[in-house]
Design a protein around this motif. Structure first.
Motif, PDB file in Angstrom:
ATOM      1  N   VAL A 383       0.858  -1.190   0.000  1.00  0.00           N
ATOM      2  CA  VAL A 383       0.000   0.000   0.000  1.00  0.00           C
ATOM      3  C   VAL A 383       0.887   1.232   0.000  1.00  0.00           C
ATOM      4  O   VAL A 383       1.683   1.433   0.914  1.00  0.00           O
ATOM      5  CB  VAL A 383      -0.928   0.012   1.223  1.00  0.00           C
ATOM      6  N   GLU A 387      -2.546   6.261  -0.431  1.00  0.00           N
ATOM      7  CA  GLU A 387      -3.457   5.452  -1.234  1.00  0.00           C
ATOM      8  C   GLU A 387      -4.679   5.052  -0.414  1.00  0.00           C
ATOM      9  O   GLU A 387      -4.582   4.804   0.788  1.00  0.00           O
ATOM     10  CB  GLU A 387      -2.730   4.198  -1.723  1.00  0.00           C
ATOM     11  N   ILE A 389      -7.389   2.193   0.136  1.00  0.00           N
ATOM     12  CA  ILE A 389      -7.625   0.771  -0.105  1.00  0.00           C
ATOM     13  C   ILE A 389      -8.972   0.400   0.490  1.00  0.00           C
ATOM     14  O   ILE A 389      -9.224   0.629   1.682  1.00  0.00           O
ATOM     15  CB  ILE A 389      -6.521  -0.095   0.539  1.00  0.00           C
ATOM     16  N   ARG A 563      -7.653   1.356  -4.960  1.00  0.00           N
ATOM     17  CA  ARG A 563      -7.724  -0.084  -5.230  1.00  0.00           C
ATOM     18  C   ARG A 563      -8.749  -0.722  -4.305  1.00  0.00           C
ATOM     19  O   ARG A 563      -8.880  -0.323  -3.146  1.00  0.00           O
ATOM     20  CB  ARG A 563      -6.360  -0.755  -5.012  1.00  0.00           C
ATOM     21  N   VAL A 575      -7.814  -7.845  -6.952  1.00  0.00           N
ATOM     22  CA  VAL A 575      -7.449  -6.484  -6.558  1.00  0.00           C
ATOM     23  C   VAL A 575      -7.495  -5.597  -7.796  1.00  0.00           C
ATOM     24  O   VAL A 575      -7.053  -5.992  -8.886  1.00  0.00           O
ATOM     25  CB  VAL A 575      -6.025  -6.430  -5.958  1.00  0.00           C
TER      26      VAL A 575
END
Length: 597
Positions: A383, A387, A389, A563, A575
């Motif tokens: 990661v 970012e 997630i 993502r 993913v």
């Protein structure tokens, strides 16, 4: 039993409470707990012996006065005896106050130290422990068990010291004044007390029966109140009342039986004790009448009085056994928490001074103790700092476990997690969490003002900073309408606010800390559409420039994630960003189709 240390500093600065509990006898633990106050306890015992002097001295002085009257001795002896008694009586008040201050104060301070140690221990224990042990059980240990220890200690001290002082004083006087009667008392007094206690034990079993009937009644009333909507909806009021009435009848019968038995055994115990007392009085009178030994009329009265006092003292000591047992059981209960080995160990580990936000999962796995399969296995993900997630998947997929691993509530049982290139296993996670904020599914507020809740744990926060955080969280629009604004008290667990308002305060609490890592756990799942829209706007501001892990039940809320990690039975199924995962037609696309349907 595994050992562990429990440390806490008393709010009264009586030194640290640090002890290694190994399941030892609770009496030893009690001695340790009172260690900081041992001097005060010794002073309290001395004060009690002084204040209790009139109780065991009165029969001796009574005997002396009777002998003065019978023998027509010098009347000055009467005044001298009365004067001694008045002096010791006048000392009772100051001695009693000193005793209460020293003994009861020591017990209260010990209870406070123990509660502080238990609270400190709860903060040290892992989240895994807290997930296994209910909050009600822990609350009972801090409140009820410590209260039981305090009550047992107070009553044992008060009643036990009274009994011991009377016994010692009486036996010493008998040994000096009428030594030939000492062996008789050493046999007769314990035997009489044992008979009385045996009668009272019969009462205890009947008391237990009555207690069970009352508990059954309590259960019936709870059941009735819970079922009232069903009862009223089906016109079953008579049926419900009949069930309760039957239990009420059982309680009434048990109560009447108990009252009769209490009266019977109470009268028997009283008759038995006084019969033996009469025997003691007649026996000593016969000894004096026939001149078998040198016993005066006053000493006959003294021996009779001492028999009653000493028998009552031995009875009191024997009846303290259940109370002491209950107190020691509470010590064991508190010790279970103090010795619990499931701790988060941070001592000696490297402190985290800065967090950029890169988190690497390298073949991470986690298994809960006693689980039939791993909750997470082979989780591998890099990661980047900043970012977002999103973790999605069905129930039991391992999403919550992953969030707890990121926070550090859980440690991997396989693989490792790196924070900015450093193994989290080697880091002081408390320092790491100062750079982390969590917005849970249900925001947790305490009973205080909005200002206090938003700035929880922070000192001297400028009002403008609080208002900025609330503005960014879309919360000012309702706060400015409140009569007291930022100083409005939210009520217990935020009871005076709606779900959306509480959630926006939770976001403001996260914003004001400017975290580098952010955890969003189903932050909008329980909100209506309008509240969700306001919260989503606030979250959009909150995630900017931060590493974010988000779990959301509604897939529509995580479309913007960098993502999306789709989990299935603890593994990563796929993913990628939202659009690509839909095009692939895999697990994520199936979840999306199911929600739309």
């Amino acid at each position: 039993m595994a050992s562990a240390s429990a440390s806490a500093t008393s709010p009264h600065h009586n030194g640290p409470l640090s002890h290694r509990y190994r399941g030892e006898h609770p009496l030893r633990t009690l001695v340790y707990l009172f260690e900081p106050d041992r001097r005060r306890v010794a002073q309290a015992v001395a004060a009690y012996l002084g204040k209790h002097t009139p109780v065991w001295l009165l029969p001796l002085i009574t005997a002396n006065i009777i002998d003065v009257v019978v023998r027509h001795s010098d009347v000055s002896a009467l005044w001298w005896n009365a004067g001694v008694l008045l002096v010791v009586l006048s000392l009772n008040l100051p001695m009693h106050l000193l005793y209460v201050r020293w003994m009861h104060g020591s017990i209260r301070r010990t209870g406070t130290r123990l509660r502080s140690a238990l609270c400190h221990r709860m903060q040290q224990l892992s989240i895994g422990y807290h997930s296994r042990v209910s909050a009600g059980v822990l609350q009972a240990k801090v409140i009820r068990d410590v209260e039981s220890i305090e009550t047992a200690a107070q009553q044992t001290a008060d009643n036990g010291l009274a009994a011991v002082a009377t016994l010692l004083g009486g036996l010493v006087v008998i040994g000096v004044e009428t030594p030939l009667f000492l062996p008789v008392f050493l046999v007769l007094v314990p035997a009489s007390a044992a008979l009385v206690v045996r009668l009272r034990k019969r009462l205890r079993s009947n008391n237990e029966t009555f207690r069970r009937e009352v508990e059954q009644l309590s259960s019936r009333v709870i059941e009735m109140t819970t079922l009232i909507p069903i009862t009223r909806a089906h016109a079953l009021e008579r049926t419900a009342l009949k069930r309760v009435d039957r239990t009420l009848g059982s309680v009434l019968s048990a109560g009447l039986r108990l009252d009769l038995l209490n009266g019977l055994f109470g009268a028997l115990a009283w008759i038995l004790l006084n019969t033996i007392g009469v025997g003691c009085l007649v026996g000593s009178a016969l000894v004096a009448y026939y001149g078998w030994f040198q016993v005066t009329a006053g000493q006959v009265v003294m021996l009779s009085a001492y028999f009653t006092a000493l028998t009552s003292s031995v009875t009191s000591l024997m009846m303290l056994t259940p109370l002491i047992g209950k107190g020691l059981a509470s010590v064991r209960s508190a010790g279970e928490l103090l010795e619990a080995p499931d701790l988060e160990e941070n001592a000696g580990k490297a402190e985290v001074a800065e967090v950029r936000g890169r988190i690497q999962f390298q073949q991470v796995g986690f298994s809960y103790p006693g689980g039939d399969r791993p909750s997470v296995t082979g989780f591998d993900l890099d990661v980047r700092a900043g970012e977002t997630i999103a973790l999605v998947g069905g129930s039991g997929a391992g999403k919550s476990t992953m969030l707890n691993l990121v926070i550090g509530f859980l440690r991997p049982t396989e693989g490792r997690i790196l924070l900015d290139g450093r193994d989290m296993e080697a880091l002081d996670l408390r320092s790491y969490r100062t750079f982390l904020s969590v917005v849970p599914q249900e925001s947790i507020l305490f009973e205080g003002s909005i200002r206090e809740n938003v700035g929880y744990g922070m000192t001297d926060v400028p009002e403008e900073r609080v208002r900025t955080a609330l503005r960014d969280a879309n919360a000012l629009e309702f706060i400015d309408r409140l009569p007291e604004g930022l100083d409005t008290v939210v009520g217990e667990r935020g009871a005076r606010l709606s779900g959306g308002q509480k959630q926006r305060l939770a976001i403001a609490r996260a914003l004001i800390r400017d975290p580098r890592v952010l955890i969003l756990d189903e932050a909008t799942s329980s909100l209506d559409s309008r509240s969700e829209a306001l919260v989503q706007q606030a979250l959009a501001r909150l995630v900017q420039g931060r590493t974010v892990f988000v779990v959301a039940h509604r897939l529509s809320t995580i479309k913007g994630a960098d993502r999306i990690v789709v989990m299935d039975e603890g593994r990563i199924a796929e993913v990628g960003p939202h659009d690509r995962l839909l095009r692939n037609g895999g697990v994520y696309a199936g979840l999306q189709a199911a929600q739309i349907a």
